[in-house]
Design an enzyme around this catalytic site. Structure first.
Site, mmCIF file in Angstrom:
data_model
loop_
_atom_site.group_PDB
_atom_site.id
_atom_site.type_symbol
_atom_site.label_atom_id
_atom_site.label_comp_id
_atom_site.label_asym_id
_atom_site.label_seq_id
_atom_site.Cartn_x
_atom_site.Cartn_y
_atom_site.Cartn_z
ATOM 1 N N GLY A 197 17.772 -48.048 64.813
ATOM 2 C CA GLY A 197 16.845 -48.239 63.627
ATOM 3 C C GLY A 197 16.376 -46.959 63.421
ATOM 4 O O GLY A 197 16.863 -45.908 63.589
ATOM 5 N N GLU A 220 23.299 -52.551 62.477
ATOM 6 C CA GLU A 220 23.727 -53.791 61.615
ATOM 7 C C GLU A 220 24.270 -53.667 60.343
ATOM 8 O O GLU A 220 25.159 -54.176 59.880
ATOM 9 C CB GLU A 220 22.655 -54.759 61.750
ATOM 10 C CG GLU A 220 22.199 -55.481 63.119
ATOM 11 C CD GLU A 220 20.888 -56.067 63.128
ATOM 12 O OE1 GLU A 220 20.644 -56.650 62.188
ATOM 13 O OE2 GLU A 220 20.128 -56.318 63.920
ATOM 14 N N ASN A 221 23.861 -52.589 59.711
ATOM 15 C CA ASN A 221 24.021 -52.672 58.148
ATOM 16 C C ASN A 221 24.935 -51.222 57.599
ATOM 17 O O ASN A 221 25.414 -51.368 56.724
ATOM 18 C CB ASN A 221 22.850 -52.563 57.219
ATOM 19 C CG ASN A 221 21.894 -53.878 57.760
ATOM 20 O OD1 ASN A 221 22.766 -54.945 57.262
ATOM 21 N ND2 ASN A 221 20.799 -53.884 57.954
ATOM 22 N N ASN A 257 3.210 -58.813 67.439
ATOM 23 C CA ASN A 257 3.527 -57.478 67.544
ATOM 24 C C ASN A 257 2.657 -56.589 66.758
ATOM 25 O O ASN A 257 2.419 -56.511 65.503
ATOM 26 C CB ASN A 257 5.045 -57.318 66.970
ATOM 27 C CG ASN A 257 5.301 -55.807 67.321
ATOM 28 O OD1 ASN A 257 4.428 -55.029 67.524
ATOM 29 N ND2 ASN A 257 6.650 -55.649 66.842
ATOM 30 N N HIS A 298 12.705 -50.481 73.771
ATOM 31 C CA HIS A 298 13.476 -51.477 72.839
ATOM 32 C C HIS A 298 14.104 -52.659 74.159
ATOM 33 O O HIS A 298 15.129 -53.047 73.888
ATOM 34 C CB HIS A 298 14.534 -50.924 72.240
ATOM 35 C CG HIS A 298 14.199 -49.898 71.151
ATOM 36 N ND1 HIS A 298 14.693 -48.697 70.868
ATOM 37 C CD2 HIS A 298 12.989 -49.924 70.376
ATOM 38 C CE1 HIS A 298 14.315 -48.009 69.971
ATOM 39 N NE2 HIS A 298 13.023 -49.056 69.527
ATOM 40 N N VAL A 321 20.236 -49.822 61.087
ATOM 41 C CA VAL A 321 21.119 -48.896 60.964
ATOM 42 C C VAL A 321 22.627 -49.659 61.435
ATOM 43 O O VAL A 321 23.630 -49.867 61.058
ATOM 44 C CB VAL A 321 21.034 -47.404 61.380
ATOM 45 C CG1 VAL A 321 22.360 -46.654 61.173
ATOM 46 C CG2 VAL A 321 20.009 -46.935 60.501
ATOM 47 N N ARG A 340 12.255 -38.885 65.016
ATOM 48 C CA ARG A 340 12.242 -38.126 66.367
ATOM 49 C C ARG A 340 13.407 -37.536 66.556
ATOM 50 O O ARG A 340 14.549 -37.685 66.300
ATOM 51 C CB ARG A 340 11.751 -39.261 67.356
ATOM 52 C CG ARG A 340 10.788 -39.995 67.163
ATOM 53 C CD ARG A 340 10.577 -40.992 68.400
ATOM 54 N NE ARG A 340 9.555 -42.187 67.896
ATOM 55 C CZ ARG A 340 9.857 -43.498 68.084
ATOM 56 N NH1 ARG A 340 10.862 -43.822 68.474
ATOM 57 N NH2 ARG A 340 8.937 -44.214 67.785
ATOM 58 N N ARG A 390 4.120 -58.533 72.066
ATOM 59 C CA ARG A 390 4.921 -57.548 72.570
ATOM 60 C C ARG A 390 4.173 -56.402 72.936
ATOM 61 O O ARG A 390 2.848 -55.925 72.319
ATOM 62 C CB ARG A 390 5.673 -56.748 71.451
ATOM 63 C CG ARG A 390 6.525 -55.839 71.529
ATOM 64 C CD ARG A 390 6.862 -54.875 70.189
ATOM 65 N NE ARG A 390 7.690 -53.616 70.794
ATOM 66 C CZ ARG A 390 7.537 -52.610 69.857
ATOM 67 N NH1 ARG A 390 6.919 -52.507 69.059
ATOM 68 N NH2 ARG A 390 8.426 -51.762 70.275
ATOM 69 N N GLU A 450 14.261 -59.688 68.387
ATOM 70 C CA GLU A 450 13.050 -59.514 69.393
ATOM 71 C C GLU A 450 12.040 -60.356 69.587
ATOM 72 O O GLU A 450 11.767 -60.797 70.762
ATOM 73 C CB GLU A 450 12.605 -58.018 69.218
ATOM 74 C CG GLU A 450 13.692 -56.931 69.511
ATOM 75 C CD GLU A 450 12.958 -55.492 68.890
ATOM 76 O OE1 GLU A 450 12.734 -54.984 69.990
ATOM 77 O OE2 GLU A 450 13.264 -55.294 67.817
ATOM 78 N N MET A 494 19.250 -43.956 56.255
ATOM 79 C CA MET A 494 20.515 -43.986 56.230
ATOM 80 C C MET A 494 21.447 -44.238 54.820
ATOM 81 O O MET A 494 22.366 -43.362 54.536
ATOM 82 C CB MET A 494 21.220 -44.742 57.375
ATOM 83 C CG MET A 494 22.619 -44.301 57.739
ATOM 84 S SD MET A 494 22.907 -42.646 58.028
ATOM 85 C CE MET A 494 22.197 -42.591 59.694
ATOM 86 N N ARG A 495 20.755 -45.145 53.950
ATOM 87 C CA ARG A 495 21.333 -45.602 52.931
ATOM 88 C C ARG A 495 21.299 -44.177 51.891
ATOM 89 O O ARG A 495 22.549 -43.741 51.357
ATOM 90 C CB ARG A 495 20.890 -46.615 52.089
ATOM 91 C CG ARG A 495 21.161 -48.105 52.983
ATOM 92 C CD ARG A 495 20.105 -49.196 52.646
ATOM 93 N NE ARG A 495 18.752 -48.752 52.722
ATOM 94 C CZ ARG A 495 17.827 -49.604 52.789
ATOM 95 N NH1 ARG A 495 17.857 -51.000 52.230
ATOM 96 N NH2 ARG A 495 16.526 -49.182 52.992
#
Length: 422
Positions: free
Chosen positions: A227, A350-351, A24, A197, A348, A258, A108, A401, A300-301
Site C-alpha cells: 500500500g 491487489e490492484n 482504528n 501490518h 497496490v 518512506r 488496532r 484487517e 501507482m496509477r
C-alpha cells in the site's frame, strides 16, 4: 412438580452479545466498522478525517438495508467528538453503542513490543504499557491510546480489546529480530525488529492457504503487503519467521513516502554535511522519500500513466520499487527454503497488475510465473494468477484487517460463541 411460567412471562432466551465495533484511531482520523460476528457480516462502516481542522469530514455507510452513505462536514474538535459523532450515526441506523448486542470494542494498536503477543483485554496496566511504548511508535501509539480512552468513556462497562500490529511477528527467531549492535544498548532502549501490518499478514497468509486447499501449518507463504506503507513477510507453517519492517515502519520496501532500507550513515552524513536536524531527517525519510521522493507521485496509477507517456523519472522510480521487491522475494525464499505461494495484497498489491507482473518477471527458474490473462482480471475475490505449471502459486488476496481484528477480539471475549462463516 415445577409450576409452569405465567403466560405474561417470556420464555425466550436473551440475545447473546454478538457485535464487535472495530476502531482504528490515527493521528487525525478514526476509521470504524461494526460487524455481526454470528456470520462475520458488516453492519456499518465509517471514516472521520481531518480531526481538529475546520474541514473535518465524517462519512458513514450503513451496510444493511440498502442505506446510502451519509456525510458530515465542519470542524470536529478531537477524537472524543469524532467517536461521539460516529456513535450518533450508528444510533441513527438502530446500531447504537448502548445496544446489549455489542460484545466488545476492538482497537488496532500499532506497537505492542515484546510483551503483547496476542489480542489483549485492555486494563489500566495494559494501557500504561502501551504508553511506555510511545518512544518506539511516536506517530501511532498516542493516537491509538486516545481512541481507547475515548471508547472507554463511552462504554466503561464493555470489554475493550487491543489487537497489535506487531503481535504476528513476535514468532520471529532472535536471529531475525536482533540488530547487530551492542546488546546492552539494544536491550536498554528496546531496539530490535518488531515488524508491522501484522493483522494483514496473518489474515492473508491464512487465506492463501485456504485458496490452495491446505491448512496454514502446511504452507510457506511470502506475503507482500503493498500500500502506501509496504511490508513483506516470510510465513512458515502459519508463523512469521521474517518481516521487512523493523523497529519502526521505515525499514524495508520502497513505500509511498518512506525510503525503506537505507545505509544508516546517510543520517550522519546529512547532519554533518547538510546541517539537517534529527527531526528534519525524520521528515525526509518518512514523508519526502520513497516514490514521492523519487518522482513526485506516490499513487501507482499516476506513476504508471506517466510511464506510458514516456516519463523517465517515473520509470526509474518504478524500477527501484520493483528491484527492492525482487530482493525481498529472493531473500525470503532463501529464509523459507520452500515457498508454496507468493501473495500480493493491499491497495497496490491487489490492484496493480503491472507491479505484480514486474515483481515476478525473470523468476521463472525459481518456479514463479504470472499468467498475463489471469493477472489482468479485476475482482475483489482471492484468486490465483499463476499458470498451472508454475511450481509456486502466485495469489492476489484482498486483505481485511478490520475482520481480522474483529475475529481476534470476539474469540477473546466470547470463545464459546457459535459462528457461521459467510
Amino acid at each position: 412438580m415445577t409450576n409452569p411460567a405465567p403466560d405474561h412471562e417470556s420464555t425466550a432466551a436473551p440475545v447473546e452479545p454478538h457485535r464487535v465495533l472495530v476502531l482504528n484511531s490515527g493521528s487525525s482520523s478514526v476509521k470504524y466498522q461494526l460487524l455481526d460476528m454470528r456470520d462475520r457480516s458488516r453492519l456499518a462502516s465509517g471514516l472521520v478525517e481531518r480531526i481538529g481542522e475546520e474541514t473535518s469530514r465524517l462519512v458513514h455507510t450503513p451496510l444493511t438495508g440498502g442505506g446510502e452513505p451519509r456525510e458530515r462536514t465542519g470542524r470536529i474538535a478531537d477524537h472524543d467528538a469524532a467517536l461521539k459523532a460516529a456513535a450518533e450515526e450508528l444510533t441513527a441506523d438502530g446500531l447504537g453503542l448502548d445496544s446489549p448486542e455489542l460484545a466488545a470494542i476492538g482497537h488496532r494498536v500499532v506497537h505492542g513490543g515484546l510483551r503483547f503477543t496476542a489480542p489483549t483485554v485492555i486494563t489500566d496496566e495494559v494501557l500504561k504499557e502501551i504508553e511506555r511504548l510511545v518512544p518506539v511508535a511516536p506517530l501511532h501509539n498516542p493516537a491509538n491510546i486516545t481512541g481507547i480512552r475515548t471508547a472507554q468513556a463511552l462504554r466503561p462497562d464493555l470489554p475493550q480489546v487491543a489487537v497489535f500490529d506487531t503481535a504476528f511477528h513476535t514468532t520471529m527467531p532472535e536471529a531475525a529480530a536482533r540488530y547487530a549492535i551492542d546488546v546492552e544498548t539494544a536491550d536498554a532502549h528496546r531496539i530490535r525488529r518488531y515488524g508491522f501490518h501484522g493483522t494483514s499478514h496473518a489474515y492473508v497468509s491464512r487465506k492463501t492457504a485456504e485458496l490452495l486447499g491446505k491448512a496454514p501449518e502446511d504452507v510457506n507463504v511470502i506475503v507482500l503487503h503493498l500500500g502506501n506503507g509496504a511490508s513483506a513477510s516470510a510465513v512458515a507453517g502459519g508463523r512469521c519467521v521474517e518481516t521487512s519492517m523493523g523497529l519502526t515502519p521505515l525499514e524495508g520496501l520502497v513505500m509511498g513516502t518512506r525510503s525503506g532500507d537505507i545505509d544508516p550513515a546517510v543520517t550522519f552524513h546529512l547532519k554533518r554535511v547538510a546541517g539537517m536536524s534529527a527531526d528534519e531527517i525524520d521528515v525526509l525519510l518518512n514523508k519526502r522519500s520513497g516514490l514521492v521522493g523519487l518522482c513526485g507521485d506516490n499513487d501507482m496509477r499516476e506513476i504508471r500513466r506517466r510511464i506510458d507517456e514516456g516519463d523517465e523519472q517515473a520509470a526509474l522510480a518504478f524500477d527501484i520499487y520493483i528491484h527492492r521487491l525482487k530482493k525481498y522475494i529472493g531473500a525470503y525464499a532463501a529464509v523459507l527454503g520452500r515457498v508454496d505461494a507468493v501473495a500480493f495484497t493491499a491497495g497496490v498489491g491487489e490492484n496493480s497488475a503491472p507491479v505484480r507482473e514486474a515483481a515476478i518477471a525473470g523468476l521463472e527458474e525459481f518456479g514463479l510465473a504470472v499468467d498475463a490473462g489471469l493477472n489482468a482480471v479485476r475482482t475483489g475475490e482471492p484468486r490465483l494468477i499463476s499458470p498451472e505449471y508454475a511450481r509456486v502459486a502466485i495469489a492476489v488476496v484482498p486483505t481485511d484487517e478490520e475482520l481480522e481484528i474483529a475475529d481476534q477480539t470476539f474469540a477473546l471475549v466470547a470463545p464459546d460463541a457459535v459462528r457461521v462463516d459467510n
